[in-house]
Design a protein around this motif. Structure first.
Motif, mmCIF file in Angstrom:
data_model
loop_
_atom_site.group_PDB
_atom_site.id
_atom_site.type_symbol
_atom_site.label_atom_id
_atom_site.label_comp_id
_atom_site.label_asym_id
_atom_site.label_seq_id
_atom_site.Cartn_x
_atom_site.Cartn_y
_atom_site.Cartn_z
ATOM 1 N N VAL A 91 0.812 -1.214 0.000
ATOM 2 C CA VAL A 91 0.000 0.000 0.000
ATOM 3 C C VAL A 91 0.851 1.273 0.000
ATOM 4 O O VAL A 91 0.329 2.365 0.202
ATOM 5 N N ALA A 92 2.149 1.123 -0.217
ATOM 6 C CA ALA A 92 3.007 2.316 -0.298
ATOM 7 C C ALA A 92 2.586 3.163 -1.497
ATOM 8 O O ALA A 92 2.181 2.619 -2.529
ATOM 9 N N HIS A 93 2.691 4.482 -1.356
ATOM 10 C CA HIS A 93 2.345 5.372 -2.481
ATOM 11 C C HIS A 93 3.132 5.012 -3.731
ATOM 12 O O HIS A 93 2.632 5.102 -4.850
ATOM 13 N N GLU A 94 4.379 4.611 -3.534
ATOM 14 C CA GLU A 94 5.260 4.350 -4.687
ATOM 15 C C GLU A 94 5.030 2.966 -5.287
ATOM 16 O O GLU A 94 5.669 2.623 -6.292
ATOM 17 N N CYS A 95 4.144 2.172 -4.676
ATOM 18 C CA CYS A 95 3.866 0.833 -5.208
ATOM 19 C C CYS A 95 2.825 0.973 -6.315
ATOM 20 O O CYS A 95 1.733 1.508 -6.096
ATOM 21 N N ALA A 96 3.172 0.470 -7.497
ATOM 22 C CA ALA A 96 2.373 0.772 -8.689
ATOM 23 C C ALA A 96 1.223 -0.208 -8.958
ATOM 24 O O ALA A 96 0.631 -0.182 -10.025
ATOM 25 N N ILE A 97 0.876 -1.048 -7.991
ATOM 26 C CA ILE A 97 -0.214 -2.000 -8.253
ATOM 27 C C ILE A 97 -1.567 -1.293 -8.376
ATOM 28 O O ILE A 97 -1.713 -0.149 -7.966
ATOM 29 N N HIS A 98 -2.525 -2.025 -8.895
ATOM 30 C CA HIS A 98 -3.877 -1.494 -9.118
ATOM 31 C C HIS A 98 -4.520 -1.037 -7.802
ATOM 32 O O HIS A 98 -4.320 -1.660 -6.759
ATOM 33 N N GLU A 99 -5.295 0.035 -7.865
ATOM 34 C CA GLU A 99 -5.969 0.577 -6.674
ATOM 35 C C GLU A 99 -6.826 -0.461 -5.958
ATOM 36 O O GLU A 99 -6.912 -0.478 -4.728
ATOM 37 N N THR A 100 -7.480 -1.328 -6.735
ATOM 38 C CA THR A 100 -8.333 -2.362 -6.135
ATOM 39 C C THR A 100 -7.518 -3.268 -5.199
ATOM 40 O O THR A 100 -7.992 -3.657 -4.129
ATOM 41 N N ILE B 94 -6.085 -2.965 2.501
ATOM 42 C CA ILE B 94 -6.528 -2.083 3.595
ATOM 43 C C ILE B 94 -7.763 -2.685 4.300
ATOM 44 O O ILE B 94 -7.879 -2.630 5.521
ATOM 45 N N LYS B 95 -8.656 -3.272 3.537
ATOM 46 C CA LYS B 95 -9.897 -3.815 4.110
ATOM 47 C C LYS B 95 -9.715 -5.193 4.740
ATOM 48 O O LYS B 95 -10.546 -5.629 5.535
ATOM 49 N N ALA B 96 -8.652 -5.894 4.370
ATOM 50 C CA ALA B 96 -8.474 -7.282 4.817
ATOM 51 C C ALA B 96 -8.430 -7.386 6.338
ATOM 52 O O ALA B 96 -7.919 -6.505 7.022
ATOM 53 N N LYS B 97 -8.973 -8.478 6.848
ATOM 54 C CA LYS B 97 -8.891 -8.773 8.274
ATOM 55 C C LYS B 97 -7.983 -9.990 8.470
ATOM 56 O O LYS B 97 -7.526 -10.599 7.506
ATOM 57 N N ASP B 98 -7.764 -10.340 9.732
ATOM 58 C CA ASP B 98 -6.801 -11.403 10.043
ATOM 59 C C ASP B 98 -7.075 -12.725 9.319
ATOM 60 O O ASP B 98 -6.153 -13.419 8.904
ATOM 61 N N ILE B 99 -8.341 -13.053 9.156
ATOM 62 C CA ILE B 99 -8.676 -14.378 8.613
ATOM 63 C C ILE B 99 -8.856 -14.377 7.094
ATOM 64 O O ILE B 99 -9.304 -15.366 6.526
ATOM 65 N N ASP B 100 -8.518 -13.271 6.470
ATOM 66 C CA ASP B 100 -8.864 -13.135 5.048
ATOM 67 C C ASP B 100 -7.876 -13.722 4.046
ATOM 68 O O ASP B 100 -8.061 -13.548 2.841
ATOM 69 N N THR B 101 -6.822 -14.376 4.496
ATOM 70 C CA THR B 101 -5.937 -15.011 3.515
ATOM 71 C C THR B 101 -6.105 -16.528 3.564
ATOM 72 O O THR B 101 -6.576 -17.090 4.556
ATOM 73 N N LEU B 102 -5.713 -17.154 2.466
ATOM 74 C CA LEU B 102 -5.858 -18.606 2.334
ATOM 75 C C LEU B 102 -4.649 -19.139 1.555
ATOM 76 O O LEU B 102 -4.232 -18.522 0.582
ATOM 77 N N ALA B 103 -4.102 -20.266 2.015
ATOM 78 C CA ALA B 103 -2.998 -20.885 1.273
ATOM 79 C C ALA B 103 -3.571 -21.979 0.386
ATOM 80 O O ALA B 103 -4.261 -22.874 0.858
ATOM 81 N N ALA C 228 -1.896 -8.819 6.617
ATOM 82 C CA ALA C 228 -2.670 -7.828 5.855
ATOM 83 C C ALA C 228 -3.697 -7.108 6.730
ATOM 84 O O ALA C 228 -3.937 -5.901 6.557
ATOM 85 N N GLY C 229 -4.287 -7.816 7.701
ATOM 86 C CA GLY C 229 -5.281 -7.215 8.578
ATOM 87 C C GLY C 229 -4.750 -6.044 9.394
ATOM 88 O O GLY C 229 -5.501 -5.203 9.886
ATOM 89 N N LEU C 230 -3.432 -6.018 9.549
ATOM 90 C CA LEU C 230 -2.783 -4.967 10.342
ATOM 91 C C LEU C 230 -2.484 -3.724 9.501
ATOM 92 O O LEU C 230 -2.201 -2.652 10.040
ATOM 93 N N VAL C 231 -2.511 -3.899 8.191
ATOM 94 C CA VAL C 231 -2.130 -2.799 7.293
ATOM 95 C C VAL C 231 -3.370 -1.959 7.014
ATOM 96 O O VAL C 231 -4.305 -2.429 6.367
ATOM 97 N N GLN C 232 -3.388 -0.743 7.549
ATOM 98 C CA GLN C 232 -4.618 0.039 7.478
ATOM 99 C C GLN C 232 -4.501 1.396 6.815
ATOM 100 O O GLN C 232 -5.492 2.080 6.614
ATOM 101 N N ARG C 233 -3.259 1.782 6.483
ATOM 102 C CA ARG C 233 -3.094 3.118 5.915
ATOM 103 C C ARG C 233 -2.148 3.127 4.741
ATOM 104 O O ARG C 233 -1.150 2.404 4.727
ATOM 105 N N ARG C 234 -2.454 3.960 3.784
ATOM 106 C CA ARG C 234 -1.532 4.195 2.678
ATOM 107 C C ARG C 234 -0.506 5.209 3.157
ATOM 108 O O ARG C 234 -0.864 6.224 3.736
ATOM 109 N N GLN C 235 0.751 4.902 2.933
ATOM 110 C CA GLN C 235 1.831 5.799 3.351
ATOM 111 C C GLN C 235 2.927 5.750 2.301
ATOM 112 O O GLN C 235 2.920 4.875 1.444
#
Lengths: 72, 315
Positions: free
Chosen positions: B197-206, B212-221, B283-290
């Motif tokens: 979510v860094a400003h300089e990271c060029a991935i798609h906004e989605t 940013i919206k992800a919570k602790d249980i939202d990933t899957l291997a 990911a659940g901990l990442v809440q802000r674009r910086q």
């Protein structure tokens, strides 16, 4: 050397030594790529031989050959 | 400030590495992280040598600080990009998905610092013997391709097994994670998800919104059946992949084919249905674009405060 590999491998994976031949592939024996590296490091500790390993290592016989080359 | 052996080894200010993520870690992100005092890393991913050469030159145009290149050893272009990294004399190479046996000697001889990503003690010992300068012990909390062990268990065991510096990765997203990693014996951290979510990271906004919206249980291997599991956010793609994985009627080849190109769809198109949004459990901990600099300053600052205060429990 073959006997040493069989002994270490059988002990590590709870296999019967009789089921391990030079042609056995690690895949058949249920030995994945992480296990293979672990096996090589255990054998190095046991024999004092250092081997150069890569992902192409597929069978018990190939590992024996690698160790014998390392000893030479 | 926190200063460790890794800072000396790599010539960086803060012992923070930015993970080499395919379709994510390009010159823009790597240059920003290096300028901020960390180690930015370009992902060579499955692209050819020309792509990597261009990214290296763009990074050099952005920063005069050290940076790295991550070489994915399973890539069909691995020999090609290994040579480009050597020709360009990049300061640092990290490797993933295999043993760097074929290349490591030439890299070390050229003065390149080599830091393989390792999922086990035996692999850490083996790459140390090959001449690696440090290892990145990455636990399965991380995003993308993952190992079996988790960071908490892996890092101290690797630290005990090797004499070279160990960098912890997987599940680290703030100063608490960094302080904990240092306590486990690591002398630096690598973060991936936080930098998405860094400003300089060029991935798609989605993609960024999903992190940013992800919570602790939202990933899957998924993909354990194929022998190389991948952690990503749960979405229609990962759920469908997971279902196919347990369907005996789907062959391994069909499963591989189903996953091909899904990360690009996520990173470039932001395709919420068919994209594979790789992310770590943090990911659940990442809440802000910086900015990358804000991320590094915040993480290292928090780790420093925590470590200074840690003696409160010792009586």
């Amino acid at each position: 050397m073959f006997e040493t590999v069989v002994k270490v491998l059988a002990d590590y994976k709870d296999l019967s030594p009789d089921d391990i031949t030079a042609q056995s592939t690690f895949e058949q024996l249920g030995v994945d790529s992480l296990d293979t590296v672990e096996l090589v490091m255990t054998l190095e500790d046991e024999t004092g031989i250092k081997v150069e390993m890569n992902e192409k290592l597929k069978t018990v016989g190939e590992l024996v050959k690698l160790l014998e080359e390392g000893r030479a | 400030m926190i200063h460790t052996a890794i800072c000396e080894l790599l010539g960086i200010r803060y012992p923070v590495l930015q993970g080499g993520m395919a379709w994510v870690s390009d010159a823009s992100l790597a240059g920003a992280v290096s300028n901020a005092g960390g180690l930015g890393i370009i992902a060579a991913m499955n692209a050819d040598g020309d792509y990597l050469r261009e990214q290296i030159r763009q990074t050099r145009a952005l920063t005069d600080k050290p940076f790295g290149v991550n070489i994915m050893l399973m890539s069909p272009y691995a020999p090609d990009v290994a040579q480009v990294a050597l020709d360009e004399k990049v300061p640092v190479i990290t490797t993933g998905a295999g043993l760097p046996s074929q290349y490591i000697r030439a890299w070390v001889q050229a003065g390149i610092r080599v830091l393989p990503v390792v999922p086990s003690v035996a692999i850490a010992r083996m790459v140390q013997r090959m001449g690696a300068h440090a290892v990145i012990a990455e636990g399965g909390e991380s995003g993308g391709h993952i190992g079996e062990l988790n960071t908490m268990a892996l890092v101290p065991q690797v630290v005990d097994a090797v004499d070279i510096p160990v960098i912890a990765a997987g599940g680290i997203g703030d100063g608490r994670g960094m302080a904990a990693a240092l306590m486990l014996g690591a002398c630096g951290v690598q973060m991936g998800t936080r930098f998405l979510v860094a400003h300089e990271c060029a991935i798609h906004e989605t993609y960024k919104e999903k992190i940013i919206k992800a919570k602790d249980i939202d990933t899957l291997a998924t993909g354990r059946r194929l022998g190389h599991p991948v952690r990503a956010l749960k979405n229609p793609f990962t759920r469908a992949f997971y279902a196919k994985e347990y369907d005996a009627g789907v062959s391994d080849q069909e499963l591989e084919a189903y996953g091909a190109g899904a990360l690009r769809l996520a990173a470039r198109e932001g395709d919420a249905q068919k994209g594979c949004f790789m992310a770590g459990q943090i990911a659940g901990l990442v809440q802000r674009r910086q900015s990358a600099a804000e991320i590094i300053n915040e993480v290292t600052g928090q780790a420093e405060t925590l470590l200074r205060g840690a003696c409160q429990w010792v009586k």
